[in-house]
Design a protein around this motif. Structure first.
Motif, PDB file in Angstrom:
ATOM      1  N   PHE A  16       0.831  -1.202   0.000  1.00 17.93           N
ATOM      2  CA  PHE A  16       0.000   0.000   0.000  1.00 17.93           C
ATOM      3  C   PHE A  16       0.865   1.252   0.000  1.00 17.93           C
ATOM      4  CE2 PHE A  16      -2.492   3.364   1.975  1.00 17.93           C
ATOM      5  CZ  PHE A  16      -3.707   3.262   1.314  1.00 17.93           C
ATOM      6  N   VAL A  17       1.875   1.263   0.842  1.00 17.95           N
ATOM      7  CA  VAL A  17       2.763   2.420   0.931  1.00 17.95           C
ATOM      8  C   VAL A  17       3.435   2.672  -0.415  1.00 17.95           C
ATOM      9  CG1 VAL A  17       4.791   3.390   2.068  1.00 17.95           C
ATOM     10  CG2 VAL A  17       3.143   2.045   3.386  1.00 17.95           C
ATOM     11  N   SER A  18       3.856   1.601  -1.068  1.00 20.91           N
ATOM     12  CA  SER A  18       4.484   1.729  -2.378  1.00 20.91           C
ATOM     13  C   SER A  18       3.529   2.327  -3.407  1.00 20.91           C
ATOM     14  CB  SER A  18       4.959   0.347  -2.853  1.00 20.91           C
ATOM     15  OG  SER A  18       5.448   0.397  -4.166  1.00 20.91           O
ATOM     16  N   ALA A  19       2.257   1.936  -3.319  1.00 22.92           N
ATOM     17  CA  ALA A  19       1.262   2.421  -4.285  1.00 22.92           C
ATOM     18  C   ALA A  19       0.923   3.887  -4.083  1.00 22.92           C
ATOM     19  CB  ALA A  19      -0.004   1.570  -4.190  1.00 22.92           C
ATOM     20  N   VAL A  20       0.886   4.343  -2.821  1.00 22.48           N
ATOM     21  CA  VAL A  20       0.451   5.720  -2.554  1.00 22.48           C
ATOM     22  C   VAL A  20       1.621   6.708  -2.519  1.00 22.48           C
ATOM     23  CG1 VAL A  20      -1.516   4.858  -1.242  1.00 22.48           C
ATOM     24  CG2 VAL A  20       0.552   5.548  -0.019  1.00 22.48           C
ATOM     25  N   LEU A  21       2.847   6.204  -2.511  1.00 27.15           N
ATOM     26  CA  LEU A  21       4.009   7.084  -2.436  1.00 27.15           C
ATOM     27  C   LEU A  21       4.026   8.150  -3.538  1.00 27.15           C
ATOM     28  CD1 LEU A  21       6.522   7.696  -0.791  1.00 27.15           C
ATOM     29  CD2 LEU A  21       7.793   6.086  -2.245  1.00 27.15           C
ATOM     30  N   PRO A  22       3.719   7.791  -4.807  1.00 28.07           N
ATOM     31  CA  PRO A  22       3.691   8.829  -5.847  1.00 28.07           C
ATOM     32  C   PRO A  22       2.697   9.949  -5.552  1.00 28.07           C
ATOM     33  CG  PRO A  22       3.722   6.643  -6.837  1.00 28.07           C
ATOM     34  CD  PRO A  22       3.492   6.437  -5.382  1.00 28.07           C
ATOM     35  N   LEU A  23       1.566   9.615  -4.938  1.00 28.48           N
ATOM     36  CA  LEU A  23       0.571  10.630  -4.582  1.00 28.48           C
ATOM     37  C   LEU A  23       1.092  11.539  -3.473  1.00 28.48           C
ATOM     38  CD1 LEU A  23      -2.641   8.389  -4.613  1.00 28.48           C
ATOM     39  CD2 LEU A  23      -1.980  10.086  -6.331  1.00 28.48           C
ATOM     40  N   MET A  24       1.804  10.950  -2.534  1.00 32.06           N
ATOM     41  CA  MET A  24       2.370  11.747  -1.445  1.00 32.06           C
ATOM     42  C   MET A  24       3.472  12.674  -1.955  1.00 32.06           C
ATOM     43  SD  MET A  24       2.524   9.183   1.837  1.00 32.06           S
ATOM     44  CE  MET A  24       1.001   8.728   2.695  1.00 32.06           C
ATOM     45  N   GLN A  25       4.242  12.197  -2.911  1.00 34.10           N
ATOM     46  CA  GLN A  25       5.358  12.990  -3.422  1.00 34.10           C
ATOM     47  C   GLN A  25       4.898  14.242  -4.151  1.00 34.10           C
ATOM     48  OE1 GLN A  25       7.291   9.838  -5.629  1.00 34.10           O
ATOM     49  NE2 GLN A  25       8.831   9.511  -4.021  1.00 34.10           N
ATOM     50  N   ILE A  26       3.686  14.213  -4.676  1.00 34.01           N
ATOM     51  CA  ILE A  26       3.163  15.396  -5.369  1.00 34.01           C
ATOM     52  C   ILE A  26       2.114  16.124  -4.524  1.00 34.01           C
ATOM     53  CG2 ILE A  26       3.668  14.502  -7.678  1.00 34.01           C
ATOM     54  CD1 ILE A  26       0.737  13.683  -7.936  1.00 34.01           C
ATOM     55  N   ASN A  27       2.056  15.780  -3.227  1.00 30.44           N
ATOM     56  CA  ASN A  27       1.171  16.442  -2.258  1.00 30.44           C
ATOM     57  C   ASN A  27      -0.304  16.348  -2.628  1.00 30.44           C
ATOM     58  OD1 ASN A  27       3.405  17.336  -0.668  1.00 30.44           O
ATOM     59  ND2 ASN A  27       3.721  19.030  -2.121  1.00 30.44           N
ATOM     60  N   SER A  28      -0.702  15.228  -3.223  1.00 30.80           N
ATOM     61  CA  SER A  28      -2.108  15.054  -3.599  1.00 30.80           C
ATOM     62  C   SER A  28      -2.964  14.581  -2.436  1.00 30.80           C
ATOM     63  CB  SER A  28      -2.226  14.051  -4.756  1.00 30.80           C
ATOM     64  OG  SER A  28      -1.759  14.610  -5.961  1.00 30.80           O
ATOM     65  N   ILE A  29      -2.337  14.001  -1.415  1.00 31.77           N
ATOM     66  CA  ILE A  29      -3.091  13.490  -0.277  1.00 31.77           C
ATOM     67  C   ILE A  29      -3.240  14.616   0.738  1.00 31.77           C
ATOM     68  CG2 ILE A  29      -3.209  11.738   1.531  1.00 31.77           C
ATOM     69  CD1 ILE A  29      -1.485   9.958  -0.274  1.00 31.77           C
TER      70      ILE A  29
END
Length: 364
Positions: A16-29
């Protein structure tokens, strides 16, 4: 106040962390929801603690409880302990609000349980109000209740919205509206989902959950049963109603995308999750601003007395859980005598489904 914040329900699994990491990196969450009681008996890894602390310090952390068991008809030490741990958790971290599930789990092995529907009557409401008052007593933030995906009958489906409204009125609580839960009910009882949505006081909706699920083969040769398993993409039927739903939830502040942590393993699954999140984001981006979406909340005075208990209701709940676990023939379940439950009105397919659910989570 602008548009609702978009976030996800945080899972600790590596996939899960691997899947959401790209979203976190672009501050989408923009906001993080954390099921705090899933780690009551486990130490948080350092990276998770730091992440939760970051969102808490930014006023972007919301809590979602799983194991309180709001309608357990007997007050137990484990509920008392749960509240004590919640108080410590909210003192440690700044949560914007706390939510819990509608339903009951009255087995000793409650961390392996799953919420079951309750009989919707005045006694059950009295028990629920007592439990939610005790929950509100230990925290100084708003409390919301999430609608349940599973029901035994269409009558319970249609009454749940009003019942939750009565449940939260004394504490000025709110509703966390899980749209896939409603989608399950609409599919399983062949009802229009929008008609079910309209049975809820949408002005009380502060948070919305969006997720996918799975289909279970009918035991009676009917249409497949929809299950809220959080292991697949958000259905297109849900995406189709989101714009209209957002426009009617005038106090909506948070939209949370859910997916179980161990169900995002392949690149295809990761991409589907990513696509779902971005589709929700696009809908929010083009939706109108809500100038009045943030409701001012003040904690009401709570006067607690002895916990409300009902041994007949507890007997019903214990008996039902055991009957379902033992996989008693569905027609035999309908003939069973209860004090409050009315199994003669229950759908055979839903009894069979409840047996499958409770077997999976094995509460004994």
């Amino acid at each position: 106040m602008g548009k609702p914040l978009l976030g996800l329900s945080m899972m600790a699994e590596t996939e899960f962390v691997s899947a959401v990491l790209p979203l976190m990196q672009i501050n989408s969450i923009e906001v993080l929801e954390w099921s705090f009681d899933t780690f009551y008996h486990t130490e948080e890894p350092e990276w998770l603690s730091e992440l939760l602390d970051f969102y808490a310090e930014s006023n972007r952390l919301i809590g979602h409880g799983v194991y309180y068991s709001l309608f357990d008809a007997r007050w137990t030490d484990r509920q008392e302990m749960w509240l004590e741990q919640l108080k410590k958790e909210t003192q440690k971290r700044n949560y914007n609000h706390i939510t819990e599930h509608f339903g009951f789990m009255n087995t000793d092995n409650f961390h392996q349980g799953v919420p079951l529907p309750v009989s919707l009557n005045s006694k059950t409401l009295q028990v629920g109000k007592d439990r939610i008052n005790r929950l509100q007593d230990v925290v100084d933030i708003p409390i919301g209740i999430e609608n349940l995906a599973f029901s035994f009958s269409i009558d319970d489906v249609k009454e749940q919205g009003e019942f939750i409204h009565k449940l939260i009125e004394d504490i000025d609580g709110f509703i966390i509206l899980d749209i896939h839960n409603l989608y399950c009910q609409a599919c399983n009882f062949e009802t229009d989902i929008w008609e079910l949505i309209q049975l809820y006081p949408l002005e009380k909706v502060k948070e919305i959950h969006l997720s996918g699920g799975s289909w279970q083969r009918s035991a009676y040769g009917r249409n497949p049963v929809r299950r809220d398993t959080h292991d697949d993409s958000i259905p297109e039927e849900i995406f189709a109603i989101i714009p209209q739903l957002f426009s009617q939830c005038t106090h909506l502040e948070y939209v949370i995308v859910e997916r179980l942590g161990h169900t995002i393993k392949t690149q295809k699954e990761k991409q589907c999750f990513f696509n779902d999140f971005n589709k929700v984001k696009e809908i929010i981006d083009v939706s109108g601003d809500r100038l009045d979406n943030k409701k001012v909340w003040h904690k009401k005075e709570i006067n607690l007395s002895a916990p409300v208990e009902d041994l007949f209701l507890y007997e019903d709940q214990t008996k039902l859980t055991k009957l379902l676990f033992d996989a008693l023939d569905e027609t035999a379940v309908k003939r069973e005598q209860f004090h409050y439950f009315e199994p003669e009105k229950w759908d055979l397919e839903m009894i069979n489904t409840a047996q499958a659910i409770i077997k999976k989570w094995n509460p004994y």
